[in-house]
Scaffold this motif. Sequence first.
Motif, short mmCIF file in Angstrom:
data_model
loop_
_atom_site.label_atom_id
_atom_site.label_comp_id
_atom_site.label_asym_id
_atom_site.label_seq_id
_atom_site.Cartn_x
_atom_site.Cartn_y
_atom_site.Cartn_z
N LEU B 56 99.52 110.07 0.61
CA LEU B 56 99.31 108.66 0.28
C LEU B 56 100.38 107.77 0.89
O LEU B 56 100.09 106.71 1.45
CB LEU B 56 99.33 108.52 -1.25
N ASN B 72 97.29 101.32 -3.06
CA ASN B 72 97.27 102.66 -3.65
C ASN B 72 95.89 103.01 -4.17
O ASN B 72 95.37 104.10 -3.94
CB ASN B 72 98.28 102.74 -4.79
N GLU B 76 93.35 106.00 -3.03
CA GLU B 76 92.93 106.99 -4.04
C GLU B 76 91.42 107.02 -4.20
O GLU B 76 90.83 108.08 -4.40
CB GLU B 76 93.57 106.63 -5.39
N GLY B 84 95.14 110.53 -3.33
CA GLY B 84 95.43 109.70 -2.19
C GLY B 84 95.67 110.44 -0.90
O GLY B 84 96.10 109.85 0.08
#
Lengths: 805, 187
Positions: B56, B72, B76, B84
């Motif tokens: 991520l 974020n 995700e 993520g």
Amino acid sequence: MFSSLSRNSVNICRCSESFIESSGERLLHLTLSLNCNLTVNGTHEYCIIRNIIHCVRSNHIHLYFQVFYTDCSGKVTSNPLLDQLPSYQSLLYRRKSSAAGTKRRNSSRMRLGSSGSGKWASSTISRQEEKMAQRPIRELAKTMAEKRRDKTQRLEEACDLSSWRQWRQSTHMYLRKLKVESQELLLSLQLWRGDIHLIEGMFGTGILSYFFFLRFLVMLNLIIFLLMFGFVMLPIIIVPYVSGNTTYNLNNGSPCSVYPSSARRGLVIFHEYITDLLSGGGFLEQTYLFYGYYKVDKIQFAHITYNLPLAYLLTTLAYLLLSLIWIVKRSATGFKRNLVQDEDRFQSFCNKIFAGWDFCITNENAARLKRNSLLYELRTDLEEERIKQKIADRTRKERCRIYLIRLILNLFVVGVLAGCFYSIYKATIFSQDAQMNNVKENFVLDLIIEYLPSIVITLANFITPLLFSIIINYEDYSPAFEIRFTLMRCVFMRLTSIVILLFSLWSQITKCEVDPCVCGYNHLLYSCWETRIGQEMYKLTIFDSIIIAAVTIFVEFPRKLLVKYCECGLTKWWGQQEFAIPQNVLEIVYGQTICWIGTFYCPLLPAICTIKYFVIFYIKKVSLINNCRPATRPFRASSSNFFFLGVLLIGLALACLPVAVSVAQMNSSQACGPFVNYTKSWEVLPTTVSQLPSGVQTLLIALSSEAFAVSFFVFTCLAMFYVIALAGAHKKVINQLREQLVMEGRDKHFLIQKLCQAQSLSANKSSVSKSHSSRMSPSYHTSFSSNFNEGLFLAHPHPSSSTHV
Amino acid sequence: MGNKQTIFTDEQLDAYQDCTFFTRKEILRLHGRYHELAPHLVPMDYTNDPDCKLPLALIVNMPELKENPFRNRIVEAFSEDGAGNLSFNEFVDMFSVLSEMAPRELKAIYAFKIYDFNVDNYLCKEDLEKTLNKLTKEELTPEEVELVCEKTIEEADLDGDNKLSFTDFENMISRAPDFLSTFHIRI
């Protein structure tokens, strides 16, 4: 593996392990209810879920479960049954499938099977899937791997079809690919793509719409110029090269057809050239630039006779019609959307929260500004709610007072407008008289006199918006209405000033010493009045572009430098330049209206306007990037598009008026131009029609007769009423459906709760374990906070199982 | 015909073209972007479908996502493991849905996922508060936040359960005029 887990998940795993061992079933439907005391955190739940999956994966069991919340009273607020409804299935939520890699469709069918709803549900599902199957794969909300599987599946299905269908499908796909590639090519040819991308990243989509609008106007002006060039100028230019000959309009000796040459003779001082360039007189007057040069009647080509006056008139009508159609087509989508959302404040909060952030923003500054503008918008909305409340609470006395104030202020505004119009009128007359007297005193003074109407118009258009924005504060409207009302006043001011200018010019042209005028116009002063009007429009355009460039260079850049380097209180109050979208849009709509009016008198004006807007794009872009910050009152992209095109349409309507009057009412000048042989410009049409074959003639005469016009008008009215009634009916249906949706939702919840109650009753009857009968919840899910000895109840027991704790 | 590239086979590129809204050139460009996020992790040769996922933190630092308050959640929502980590397929999928050509319904589905912070299929008050705070970086007072969330639920909630289900959300988004123009990332 379990050491890193929290207490809760450890116990879930333990219990589930024991379940699996005891049940030995392949399908386990597990429902966990988490008490609100647990931390509500996505990763936390995923942690639990993941670990449980790890635990059961080794047993090759498909595990499906939902995590949902009980509120603090323990009452279940959502239910796994809801998730199995067909309407939810269409969501195709991405969820972790089991390690065995079952296809999603099969798994969902199995889930339904376990709940006992059986055939009915699966048939609904298959119907939905058929609907899905018709949509292109790229529009499905699935993972890439699933989409690839779908694609291969569809290909396999396609192979089973007959060869005709196969061929048809493959042609379809080929055509679609071709279309995509050609669209990509067209997009890469679009003007200013890179610049617009840059602006979008820095300022978002609100200001972007202004630059899209500018680009649209450049295209429009280019097309209009090509029309005029192709039908009016090109025949005259190519005549010497093709064996044709032109019949010029002859000087028939009447006093009306005397046209003194305005070319300068003798020694010409250099600055006179500049005066000529800026005013359109002198050496520019007898060129392709102005109407007067097109003194051609017919052009004889090899096989055809080209009727230039007819072409001139028809091209004028054509470009006005083309502009109308193009603008209406562009505004159609925005208008449709506006019709649907007729209640303006209907969804303002939702729209701001869910569609408010511009995902295109890549610049830190721009992100901060966007955040501030969103903040400002939200606060303004809350303020509006408060004001609405205040307005509703107004007493009668206060209302009378407000209306009185508004009346006085509106009268004041009307007075100001009247004053401005009168000063424009006076300035025009003074300027025309001074030019006629031909006293060349001073280079600069001459220029000022020539440009006096433009200067007065620009000054008026500068002062009145400031005045209006001050006045509106006292009128006590809601903020949104304030903005719109001020804007309307400014639009009215700008566009009417052009009409006033033309009207004052006309009054000069038709005013003779001996009343009525011999030639229908003042042939002594205005031997070629169309060229004079063309010159005024030319001057307006040039002055407008000079002002825009000058303001940017001499006001905006110094302002930025001042604010940046000088820290005194005055500069802080003045602040950095805001890119005020409405004012900028009005500026270019004003220029475009002049262009529309002026093209009839000055056929090269569209080309000048194209170049002007082209240069303005770069000036505004540089100024925006270096000097400006976005307006604190942001403009919404969708409604702004509609606003721009709406104002443009008003400008077009206003532009058609002078052109129509001059074509149909005024006597065309006898000394110059294509319409010398006709009294009025319009007459070329009836003359041409009378030369057509009689069948076509009768048809055209019938089309223009009153009978046809009246019946057409009645028919249009009927169509309009029908469409309005249809729209009203649709709105009613929408409201009814909305209410129905609400009712259906409530029905659904009610039924599900009843179902759960029924199921819990039957489960309780056969349950052996201790259940929390003190709990009021209609379901049988227990909370999980501290009593880990409590078991987990199966939500939907497999028909043949009797597992429970 | 066309360029001789060795990153993908022709079938793979065809599949990408059918499964996303991108053309071949754009897919190759996307692969370049994906590669430059982690040049030693991402192989240049994707013909045998390598299993490579980027975390991520790397993806969220892309210039297109860096300033986005929901970066974020976006990453995700498109990742299969929910944490993520994106493979190239998911990376392309993400930008495909966020591109100009994706239809409104598809964007609405993913928008719902993005705004659903606690992943419970409903946009409850806490989700809305989180959304609002991310949007304004918590510069609104708590009373204002409360008021705005209340008004939002009031405007969009159709079935009267004080939170927004997907139907409510989709119904509301279909009438939000700015959604299509703001919910799009240019890459």
